[in-house]
Scaffold this motif. Structure first.
Motif, PDB file in Angstrom:
ATOM      1  N   PRO A 518      38.904  50.378 -42.178  1.00 35.36           N
ATOM      2  CA  PRO A 518      39.245  51.329 -41.107  1.00 35.36           C
ATOM      3  C   PRO A 518      40.684  51.120 -40.657  1.00 35.36           C
ATOM      4  CG  PRO A 518      37.124  50.272 -40.691  1.00 35.36           C
ATOM      5  CD  PRO A 518      37.746  49.539 -41.836  1.00 35.36           C
ATOM      6  N   GLU A 519      41.314  52.176 -40.179  1.00 35.45           N
ATOM      7  CA  GLU A 519      42.726  52.101 -39.806  1.00 35.45           C
ATOM      8  C   GLU A 519      43.034  50.974 -38.815  1.00 35.45           C
ATOM      9  OE1 GLU A 519      44.066  55.879 -38.521  1.00 35.45           O
ATOM     10  OE2 GLU A 519      44.217  56.685 -40.541  1.00 35.45           O
ATOM     11  N   PRO A 520      42.271  50.819 -37.727  1.00 40.84           N
ATOM     12  CA  PRO A 520      42.587  49.731 -36.788  1.00 40.84           C
ATOM     13  C   PRO A 520      42.534  48.354 -37.446  1.00 40.84           C
ATOM     14  CG  PRO A 520      41.101  51.316 -35.776  1.00 40.84           C
ATOM     15  CD  PRO A 520      41.157  51.660 -37.237  1.00 40.84           C
ATOM     16  N   ASP A 521      41.567  48.179 -38.381  1.00 43.33           N
ATOM     17  CA  ASP A 521      41.458  46.884 -39.057  1.00 43.33           C
ATOM     18  C   ASP A 521      42.685  46.610 -39.912  1.00 43.33           C
ATOM     19  OD1 ASP A 521      39.032  46.623 -37.865  1.00 43.33           O
ATOM     20  OD2 ASP A 521      37.830  47.014 -39.662  1.00 43.33           O
ATOM     21  N   SER A 522      43.182  47.632 -40.599  1.00 40.52           N
ATOM     22  CA  SER A 522      44.374  47.460 -41.440  1.00 40.52           C
ATOM     23  C   SER A 522      45.578  47.079 -40.588  1.00 40.52           C
ATOM     24  CB  SER A 522      44.658  48.749 -42.215  1.00 40.52           C
ATOM     25  OG  SER A 522      43.605  49.056 -43.100  1.00 40.52           O
ATOM     26  N   ALA A 523      45.696  47.713 -39.413  1.00 41.77           N
ATOM     27  CA  ALA A 523      46.830  47.415 -38.533  1.00 41.77           C
ATOM     28  C   ALA A 523      46.748  46.009 -37.960  1.00 41.77           C
ATOM     29  CB  ALA A 523      46.909  48.441 -37.403  1.00 41.77           C
ATOM     30  N   GLN A 524      45.536  45.432 -37.941  1.00 39.45           N
ATOM     31  CA  GLN A 524      45.360  44.073 -37.431  1.00 39.45           C
ATOM     32  C   GLN A 524      45.332  43.041 -38.555  1.00 39.45           C
ATOM     33  OE1 GLN A 524      45.353  43.388 -34.082  1.00 39.45           O
ATOM     34  NE2 GLN A 524      45.884  45.561 -34.003  1.00 39.45           N
ATOM     35  N   HIS A 525      45.692  43.443 -39.749  1.00 41.09           N
ATOM     36  CA  HIS A 525      45.736  42.517 -40.881  1.00 41.09           C
ATOM     37  C   HIS A 525      46.710  41.375 -40.566  1.00 41.09           C
ATOM     38  CE1 HIS A 525      46.582  40.990 -44.934  1.00 41.09           C
ATOM     39  NE2 HIS A 525      45.470  41.574 -45.332  1.00 41.09           N
ATOM     40  N   PRO A 526      46.392  40.140 -40.973  1.00 46.27           N
ATOM     41  CA  PRO A 526      47.285  39.006 -40.672  1.00 46.27           C
ATOM     42  C   PRO A 526      48.725  39.231 -41.110  1.00 46.27           C
ATOM     43  CG  PRO A 526      45.191  38.202 -41.500  1.00 46.27           C
ATOM     44  CD  PRO A 526      45.138  39.693 -41.626  1.00 46.27           C
ATOM     45  N   ALA A 527      48.924  39.893 -42.253  1.00 42.51           N
ATOM     46  CA  ALA A 527      50.297  40.134 -42.725  1.00 42.51           C
ATOM     47  C   ALA A 527      51.051  41.058 -41.785  1.00 42.51           C
ATOM     48  CB  ALA A 527      50.267  40.728 -44.137  1.00 42.51           C
ATOM     49  N   VAL A 528      50.368  42.084 -41.281  1.00 42.37           N
ATOM     50  CA  VAL A 528      51.003  43.028 -40.358  1.00 42.37           C
ATOM     51  C   VAL A 528      51.293  42.343 -39.022  1.00 42.37           C
ATOM     52  CG1 VAL A 528      50.725  45.220 -39.145  1.00 42.37           C
ATOM     53  CG2 VAL A 528      49.837  44.963 -41.482  1.00 42.37           C
ATOM     54  N   LEU A 529      50.311  41.598 -38.519  1.00 39.81           N
ATOM     55  CA  LEU A 529      50.515  40.900 -37.246  1.00 39.81           C
ATOM     56  C   LEU A 529      51.629  39.869 -37.350  1.00 39.81           C
ATOM     57  CD1 LEU A 529      46.792  40.345 -36.151  1.00 39.81           C
ATOM     58  CD2 LEU A 529      48.409  42.052 -35.304  1.00 39.81           C
ATOM     59  N   ALA A 530      51.732  39.214 -38.513  1.00 43.32           N
ATOM     60  CA  ALA A 530      52.783  38.201 -38.695  1.00 43.32           C
ATOM     61  C   ALA A 530      54.164  38.835 -38.615  1.00 43.32           C
ATOM     62  CB  ALA A 530      52.592  37.492 -40.032  1.00 43.32           C
ATOM     63  N   ARG A 531      54.332  40.029 -39.227  1.00 38.34           N
ATOM     64  CA  ARG A 531      55.643  40.685 -39.170  1.00 38.34           C
ATOM     65  C   ARG A 531      55.944  41.167 -37.749  1.00 38.34           C
ATOM     66  NH1 ARG A 531      58.720  38.426 -42.286  1.00 38.34           N
ATOM     67  NH2 ARG A 531      60.314  39.989 -41.901  1.00 38.34           N
TER      68      ARG A 531
END
Length: 556
Positions: A518-531
């Motif tokens: 789901p879109e919210p889950d992708s946005a909360q991916h560790p790689a995204v949060l790290a950037r």
């Protein structure tokens, strides 16, 4: 004023509420809002303050308390009106003990209120009016406070509604030019710092206008403000020397940033081919020329935006993608503006992808630039306006000849590289090789989209377009079905689906598979949060440390 725990504080509070009640009664009684407000001002100045017998500072402080109460009541416009009174009464006073505190507090209050008003224009007007009250021969401390007010007005003007295009950019530069007009030649160290600030920001506006030579001159003027200055220890705590150094830094970086000033090889003929090839429809030449002009302007402004980011130490992200965001631009016969038979656009369907949400989340922390080939500009001119909102703040249109060289340079300039792909292509392989060659794989985030080569997935769009072309009121279902079948065959060349296990992604540690999550889950991916955390951390760094990162990559 006394401490709130003191009994006199209750009297002050009652006085504030009484003034606001009188204000509301005046508004109910007098149709002219300005006249109604004036009666309240006159009541305070002519009656309340003389009876109170306090100092000018006490009267000013009481007005500031009214401002505070109006802000609490979410009446930002009224609070700004009271700040106008303070500007009229105290900003131009000859005594620095009266004028300086009034100007300083007024500036801070106006900036805070601007965030809650519909338009910062009122706050800007208040700050300009306050500075205008200060006489040229006023004490230097008052001059500094007035200059500070104008600088904040200039920053607020950057967020206000202005004219579109180059005219709007020049309007935003005007407050900084006012500072130069009023204080150029000053020997005061604080005012010289403000002059450096003004020159620097004017240089950034020159970049947005494509005037690199003028920008370089403004940056040189910013750096020159420190020449021959002896900083008095008494003002050292007030002095922020960053703008003296920023000017010299910006000049070095500007010489190292090389981006094509024009959208190369972009002609009306090129924009006419895709529509003619795809649906055997002609595209009106005058409409194609409009697209060319819009794309050229967008490209020039985007080059300026990237250069301003680099020159002021603003980290940004580069977005690389290998699929279209706009699909099915269709035209149908109709009368052109000259009365002849031509074609006009029916509708453009914007094709939303799952990674859109992730890109937007990253965009909350950092501005984004993306590139597009000039040949595709007819279909992607509006792709930066994804669902009515900018997906990337800047978009460059590149020719095949300059594309890879420019992308390689942007990889050097960008703090983060977003690779948004569905299948491997030769161009994507080149881009990923360039990221590896510069040792930037740790700074890259790869978003994997689901491959879209199935005509059946486009059936609803194809039938909607076919109905529009045949006619919304037409009952010729066979014609609609036949045309829809033709449109559904217009798909891109097949390519291999990219997966996290694809050999092409070897060495890229931050891969986000957005095909299923789901879109919210992708946005909360560790790689995204790290950037995102990375960019938040950069924002906390001193300006020279941020700028040093780009300087090292550029070798300047």
């Amino acid at each position: 004023m006394e401490d709130p725990s003191d009994t006199s504080w209750a009297q002050v509070h009652e006085g504030i509420e009484a003034v606001i009640t009188r204000w509301d009664e005046a508004l109910a009684r007098i149709s002219d809002e300005t006249a109604a407000q004036r009666t309240v001002r006159d009541y305070l100045v002519d009656y309340v303050f003389p009876r109170a017998g306090g100092s000018l500072q006490d009267a000013a402080e009481f007005l500031f308390l009214i401002v505070q109460r109006l802000a609490e009541l979410e009446r930002a416009g009224d609070a700004l009106t009271v700040l106008e009174w303070i500007a009229e009464l105290y900003a131009g006073h000859g005594d620095a003990d009266v004028a300086v505190p009034a100007l300083m507090a007024l500036t801070d209050a106006a900036v805070a209120l601007a965030a809650h008003d519909k338009d910062p224009g009122h706050a800007v007007a208040v700050l300009n009016r306050a500075a205008d009250q200060v006489a040229p021969q006023a004490h230097v401390a008052i001059q500094r406070a007035a200059c500070r007010a104008l600088a904040h007005a200039a920053f607020l003007t950057g967020t206000a509604r202005v004219a579109e295009g180059d005219r709007g950019v020049r309007q935003q530069a005007e407050p900084w030019r006012t500072i130069l007009d009023r204080w150029s030649g000053s020997r005061d160290v604080i005012l010289r710092w403000r002059l450096a600030q003004a020159h620097f920001h004017i240089g950034l506006f020159h970049l947005l206008l494509g005037e690199d030579t003028s920008a370089d001159a403004s940056f040189a003027d910013a750096a020159a403000q420190s020449n021959g200055l002896a900083v008095d220890a008494a003002v050292a705590g007030e002095l922020d020397t960053e703008y003296f150094a920023r000017g010299e830094y910006a000049r070095r970086v500007l010489r190292a940033v090389e981006l094509p000033g024009r959208a190369a090889n972009l002609t009306a003929e090129q924009l006419m081919r895709p529509a003619a090839d795809r649906w055997e429809r002609g595209r009106e030449r005058h409409q194609a020329k409009e697209l060319v002009r819009a794309a050229q302007h967008r490209h020039r402004r985007s080059v300026g935006e990237v250069k301003t980011w680099c020159c002021c130490g603003q980290p940004f992200a580069l977005l690389l993608r290998n699929f279209g965001l706009l699909e099915w631009t269709v035209r149908q016969p109709g009368a052109d503006y000259a009365g002849g038979q031509g074609f006009h656009q029916v509708q453009t369907f914007t094709y939303q992808r799952r990674g859109d949400h992730v890109v937007r989340e990253l965009g909350h922390e950092v501005p984004i630039v993306q590139v597009a080939a000039s040949q595709s500009a007819g279909l992607e001119l509006d792709s930066w306006r994804f669902h009515g909102e900018p997906l990337a703040q800047a978009q460059l249109y590149l020719s095949n000849d300059s594309w890879f060289e420019t992308v390689t340079h942007l990889i050097t300039l960008a703090e983060t590289i977003i690779i948004w792909a569905e299948g491997m292509t030769p161009a994507l392989a080149q881009e990923m090789a360039a990221v590896r060659a510069q040792g930037r794989t740790q700074d890259a985030v790869v978003l994997i989209e689901k491959l879209d080569d199935d005509p059946a997935q486009r059936a609803p769009i194809a039938f909607a377009l076919a109905q529009q072309i045949v006619g919304e009121d037409s009952d010729d279902h066979d014609a609609v079905r036949s045309l829809a079948n033709d449109l559904m065959t217009q798909v891109r060349t097949s390519r291999e689906q990219l997966t996290p296990e694809s050999p092409a992604l070897a060495g890229f540690p931050h891969v986000v598979d957005v095909r299923q999550a789901p879109e919210p889950d992708s946005a909360q991916h560790p790689a995204v949060l790290a950037r995102r955390r990375h960019h938040q951390g950069l924002a906390e760094l001193p300006w020279d440390e941020r700028m040093a990162r780009l300087s090292r990559r550029l070798g300047t």
